[in-house]
Design a protein around this motif. Sequence first.
Motif, PDB file in Angstrom:
ATOM      1  N   LYS A  32       0.816  -1.206   0.000  1.00 39.98           N
ATOM      2  CA  LYS A  32       0.000   0.000   0.000  1.00 39.98           C
ATOM      3  C   LYS A  32       0.852   1.260   0.000  1.00 39.98           C
ATOM      4  O   LYS A  32       0.521   2.246  -0.661  1.00 39.98           O
ATOM      5  CB  LYS A  32      -0.929  -0.010   1.213  1.00 39.98           C
ATOM      6  N   SER A  33       1.957   1.247   0.733  1.00 41.48           N
ATOM      7  CA  SER A  33       2.769   2.446   0.873  1.00 41.48           C
ATOM      8  C   SER A  33       4.104   2.365   0.152  1.00 41.48           C
ATOM      9  O   SER A  33       4.808   3.374   0.045  1.00 41.48           O
ATOM     10  CB  SER A  33       3.023   2.736   2.352  1.00 41.48           C
ATOM     11  N   SER A  34       4.481   1.184  -0.355  1.00 39.07           N
ATOM     12  CA  SER A  34       5.768   1.049  -1.019  1.00 39.07           C
ATOM     13  C   SER A  34       5.730  -0.108  -2.009  1.00 39.07           C
ATOM     14  O   SER A  34       4.948  -1.044  -1.846  1.00 39.07           O
ATOM     15  CB  SER A  34       6.891   0.834  -0.005  1.00 39.07           C
ATOM     16  N   VAL A  45       8.728   4.525  -2.760  1.00 42.38           N
ATOM     17  CA  VAL A  45       7.597   4.991  -1.959  1.00 42.38           C
ATOM     18  C   VAL A  45       6.441   5.314  -2.907  1.00 42.38           C
ATOM     19  O   VAL A  45       6.644   5.947  -3.957  1.00 42.38           O
ATOM     20  CB  VAL A  45       7.980   6.223  -1.129  1.00 42.38           C
ATOM     21  N   VAL A  46       5.245   4.889  -2.556  1.00 46.97           N
ATOM     22  CA  VAL A  46       4.084   5.090  -3.423  1.00 46.97           C
ATOM     23  C   VAL A  46       3.621   6.540  -3.311  1.00 46.97           C
ATOM     24  O   VAL A  46       3.213   7.003  -2.246  1.00 46.97           O
ATOM     25  CB  VAL A  46       2.942   4.141  -3.034  1.00 46.97           C
ATOM     26  N   ASN A  47       3.714   7.256  -4.419  1.00 52.50           N
ATOM     27  CA  ASN A  47       3.207   8.617  -4.525  1.00 52.50           C
ATOM     28  C   ASN A  47       2.936   8.910  -5.989  1.00 52.50           C
ATOM     29  O   ASN A  47       2.969   7.997  -6.837  1.00 52.50           O
ATOM     30  CB  ASN A  47       4.188   9.631  -3.921  1.00 52.50           C
ATOM     31  N   ALA A  48       2.713  10.169  -6.321  1.00 56.72           N
ATOM     32  CA  ALA A  48       2.380  10.519  -7.705  1.00 56.72           C
ATOM     33  C   ALA A  48       3.537  10.292  -8.661  1.00 56.72           C
ATOM     34  O   ALA A  48       3.319  10.118  -9.859  1.00 56.72           O
ATOM     35  CB  ALA A  48       1.925  11.980  -7.769  1.00 56.72           C
ATOM     36  N   THR A  76       5.829   7.753  -8.507  1.00 55.30           N
ATOM     37  CA  THR A  76       6.411   6.412  -8.394  1.00 55.30           C
ATOM     38  C   THR A  76       6.734   5.814  -9.756  1.00 55.30           C
ATOM     39  O   THR A  76       7.816   5.262  -9.966  1.00 55.30           O
ATOM     40  CB  THR A  76       5.445   5.491  -7.630  1.00 55.30           C
ATOM     41  N   GLN A  92       9.815   7.430 -11.360  1.00 55.73           N
ATOM     42  CA  GLN A  92      11.051   6.977 -10.732  1.00 55.73           C
ATOM     43  C   GLN A  92      11.405   5.550 -11.157  1.00 55.73           C
ATOM     44  O   GLN A  92      12.570   5.229 -11.414  1.00 55.73           O
ATOM     45  CB  GLN A  92      10.919   7.058  -9.209  1.00 55.73           C
TER      46      GLN A  92
END
Length: 380
Positions: free
Chosen positions: A10-12, A31-34, A36, A39
Amino acid sequence: MILIGIDPHKSSHTAVAVDPGGHQVAQRRFVVNAGTVGQLMRWCQQWPERRFAIEGARGLGRTLAQQLAAAGENVVDVPSTLSARARLLGTGGAARTDAADATHVAQVVLFRHDRRPVEPEDQTTILRLLTERHDDLVHDRTRVLNRLHAVPRDLLPGGAPTGLSADKAAALMKGIRPVTATDACRRDIARDPLADLRRLNRQVKDKEAEMRDALAATCTTLTTLPGLGTVLAAKVMGHVGDISHFPTEHHFASYTGSAPLDASSGNNVRHRLNTGGNRALNSVLHTIAVCQIRDGGRGQDYYLRKIAEGKTPAEARRALKRRLSNVVYRLMKRDQRNHLSGAARHTEALSSHSRSGLSPCGRPWTDQRKAFGCVHGGGV
């Protein structure tokens, strides 16, 4: 070819690059974000020939898998059951880490070449989302109806009758004359689930209308099968997706759980009930079989013929489900062939008209563009 196994959370997301020999080349945690996906793609540029293997591409890894597939990457789905088996066969003890799990995901694709590729979401995904929401609303409505049966039980002799609906419940509550303040409170409380029931009825109808429109866009002929309505047809298409993933009707029957499992040993030849497969599709086949047995027709004739052969009602119904699985498979294959042939004819027509200098309407392209105001910068 470098295989990049990804263990999503969920977070990574943990990515591990594996060479053709199954050895780890590199690893990285994102790390899960906009940003990801950006990267991840920059990290993977060092391997021009690459392939992604994502565990649970229909679960936690759905978003990442769809973003990579939309970018044109080669992505395959690895079920958690297969990665767990690879982990059991691996060395290094029973200790689990995200990097080790990602390595095992990549190794599954390395030695299993039959994994299903991840494809961009299409109309079948919309149908599946609508059917899942429809099922949630129907379950909520059933819970509210049960509550409506429980509340008037203390206000009416014998309680509410079966087959209760919103209109019937409203008529019953109008006839209630509370004697005590407690009975008045019970009547007032019963009005809340009644309002919820009316709201859920409207939402269910709205979702069925949306499913009807989404199903019409697919030009499917599944609804021509007796007992297979709009909701069930949308559920079939939503769960099956691309029917070409199933080479034969036997593969499809195994996926739906309607084909018995071979449990033979030595000279003892026997089969047992298949309790696996896609249970949602198995439930659809069961509903179609029950409707055909009840309403008559070829399905009922087949069922009665099996009963006459000495089958029990349950065995005869399972045989009918197996036959219906074949019918559904053939209908979907025929629809796919018609769609492909229609697309090919349309492409050929555009190509021939382009070579002749005419539009598909038989008019010159310049005249056709003038008719729509598309010449000299004009537009609509």
